[in-house]
Design a protein around this motif. Sequence first.
Motif, PDB file in Angstrom:
ATOM      1  N   UNK A  12      10.805  39.192 -46.556  1.00 32.10           N
ATOM      2  CA  UNK A  12      11.554  39.564 -47.761  1.00 32.10           C
ATOM      3  C   UNK A  12      12.300  38.349 -48.311  1.00 32.10           C
ATOM      4  N   UNK A  13      12.915  37.580 -47.441  1.00 32.16           N
ATOM      5  CA  UNK A  13      13.612  36.366 -47.890  1.00 32.16           C
ATOM      6  C   UNK A  13      12.638  35.414 -48.569  1.00 32.16           C
ATOM      7  N   UNK A  14      11.481  35.204 -47.976  1.00 33.42           N
ATOM      8  CA  UNK A  14      10.471  34.322 -48.574  1.00 33.42           C
ATOM      9  C   UNK A  14      10.058  34.810 -49.951  1.00 33.42           C
ATOM     10  N   UNK A  15       9.833  36.125 -50.084  1.00 31.96           N
ATOM     11  CA  UNK A  15       9.436  36.693 -51.378  1.00 31.96           C
ATOM     12  C   UNK A  15      10.530  36.483 -52.427  1.00 31.96           C
ATOM     13  N   UNK A  16      11.761  36.762 -52.053  1.00 31.49           N
ATOM     14  CA  UNK A  16      12.880  36.607 -53.000  1.00 31.49           C
ATOM     15  C   UNK A  16      13.058  35.148 -53.416  1.00 31.49           C
ATOM     16  N   UNK A  17      12.968  34.232 -52.450  1.00 31.93           N
ATOM     17  CA  UNK A  17      13.109  32.803 -52.748  1.00 31.93           C
ATOM     18  C   UNK A  17      11.989  32.345 -53.667  1.00 31.93           C
ATOM     19  N   UNK A  18      10.775  32.796 -53.393  1.00 37.07           N
ATOM     20  CA  UNK A  18       9.625  32.410 -54.213  1.00 37.07           C
ATOM     21  C   UNK A  18       9.768  32.915 -55.652  1.00 37.07           C
ATOM     22  N   UNK A  19      10.253  34.136 -55.816  1.00 37.35           N
ATOM     23  CA  UNK A  19      10.362  34.740 -57.150  1.00 37.35           C
ATOM     24  C   UNK A  19      11.577  34.253 -57.933  1.00 37.35           C
ATOM     25  N   UNK A  21      14.052  31.681 -56.686  1.00 35.61           N
ATOM     26  CA  UNK A  21      14.605  30.371 -56.365  1.00 35.61           C
ATOM     27  C   UNK A  21      15.510  30.385 -55.148  1.00 35.61           C
ATOM     28  N   UNK A  22      15.900  29.185 -54.714  1.00 36.14           N
ATOM     29  CA  UNK A  22      16.658  29.023 -53.475  1.00 36.14           C
ATOM     30  C   UNK A  22      18.089  29.553 -53.548  1.00 36.14           C
ATOM     31  N   UNK A  23      18.597  29.821 -54.727  1.00 39.42           N
ATOM     32  CA  UNK A  23      19.964  30.321 -54.859  1.00 39.42           C
ATOM     33  C   UNK A  23      20.053  31.843 -54.860  1.00 39.42           C
ATOM     34  N   UNK A  24      18.933  32.531 -54.694  1.00 44.54           N
ATOM     35  CA  UNK A  24      18.939  33.992 -54.745  1.00 44.54           C
ATOM     36  C   UNK A  24      19.727  34.559 -53.566  1.00 44.54           C
ATOM     37  N   UNK A  25      20.520  35.574 -53.882  1.00 42.34           N
ATOM     38  CA  UNK A  25      21.283  36.270 -52.855  1.00 42.34           C
ATOM     39  C   UNK A  25      20.719  37.658 -52.631  1.00 42.34           C
ATOM     40  N   UNK A  26      21.028  38.215 -51.466  1.00 45.70           N
ATOM     41  CA  UNK A  26      20.596  39.570 -51.162  1.00 45.70           C
ATOM     42  C   UNK A  26      21.545  40.204 -50.164  1.00 45.70           C
ATOM     43  N   UNK A  55      29.112  38.424 -42.310  1.00 48.53           N
ATOM     44  CA  UNK A  55      28.565  37.921 -43.568  1.00 48.53           C
ATOM     45  C   UNK A  55      29.107  38.727 -44.732  1.00 48.53           C
ATOM     46  N   UNK A  56      29.132  38.105 -45.907  1.00 44.77           N
ATOM     47  CA  UNK A  56      29.514  38.801 -47.126  1.00 44.77           C
ATOM     48  C   UNK A  56      28.430  39.813 -47.488  1.00 44.77           C
ATOM     49  N   UNK A  57      28.766  40.715 -48.407  1.00 51.65           N
ATOM     50  CA  UNK A  57      27.780  41.724 -48.823  1.00 51.65           C
ATOM     51  C   UNK A  57      26.512  41.048 -49.336  1.00 51.65           C
ATOM     52  N   UNK A  58      26.660  40.036 -50.176  1.00 57.34           N
ATOM     53  CA  UNK A  58      25.516  39.262 -50.650  1.00 57.34           C
ATOM     54  C   UNK A  58      25.567  37.875 -50.036  1.00 57.34           C
ATOM     55  N   UNK A  59      24.441  37.462 -49.484  1.00 55.47           N
ATOM     56  CA  UNK A  59      24.288  36.126 -48.899  1.00 55.47           C
ATOM     57  C   UNK A  59      23.020  35.498 -49.442  1.00 55.47           C
ATOM     58  N   UNK A  61      19.448  34.132 -49.542  1.00 54.22           N
ATOM     59  CA  UNK A  61      18.242  34.469 -48.777  1.00 54.22           C
ATOM     60  C   UNK A  61      17.846  33.320 -47.859  1.00 54.22           C
ATOM     61  N   UNK A  62      18.025  32.101 -48.326  1.00 59.89           N
ATOM     62  CA  UNK A  62      17.651  30.937 -47.523  1.00 59.89           C
ATOM     63  C   UNK A  62      18.489  30.872 -46.240  1.00 59.89           C
ATOM     64  N   UNK A  63      19.761  31.243 -46.322  1.00 56.55           N
ATOM     65  CA  UNK A  63      20.646  31.250 -45.154  1.00 56.55           C
ATOM     66  C   UNK A  63      20.192  32.315 -44.151  1.00 56.55           C
ATOM     67  N   UNK A  64      19.903  33.513 -44.650  1.00 54.53           N
ATOM     68  CA  UNK A  64      19.476  34.606 -43.773  1.00 54.53           C
ATOM     69  C   UNK A  64      18.140  34.273 -43.121  1.00 54.53           C
ATOM     70  N   UNK A  65      17.225  33.707 -43.901  1.00 52.31           N
ATOM     71  CA  UNK A  65      15.926  33.325 -43.344  1.00 52.31           C
ATOM     72  C   UNK A  65      16.095  32.321 -42.207  1.00 52.31           C
ATOM     73  N   UNK A  66      16.940  31.327 -42.405  1.00 54.47           N
ATOM     74  CA  UNK A  66      17.163  30.329 -41.355  1.00 54.47           C
ATOM     75  C   UNK A  66      17.802  30.958 -40.120  1.00 54.47           C
TER      76      UNK A  66
END
Length: 72
Positions: A12-19, A21-26, A55-59, A61-66
Amino acid sequence: MNEKMRQRIIEVCNEKIEKKGVDVGLSFYAFFANKNTNPEILMEVAQWWIMTHQLDHFEKAIKIREMMINKL
């Protein structure tokens, strides 16, 4: 957290980042099609997200993936 859920989070993180960008939060809800489908797993992820890592409610995606890749 079980390996199947860990892989789902990474996907899911990969999909969100791809769609978007790297600043996307989830939020942790992003990993579930329906919040009530599997409440045990939802609570496990919520525990990991909120209690274990505070973690905050939104973080980012790149951080969560790592974190998932490094199994934190």
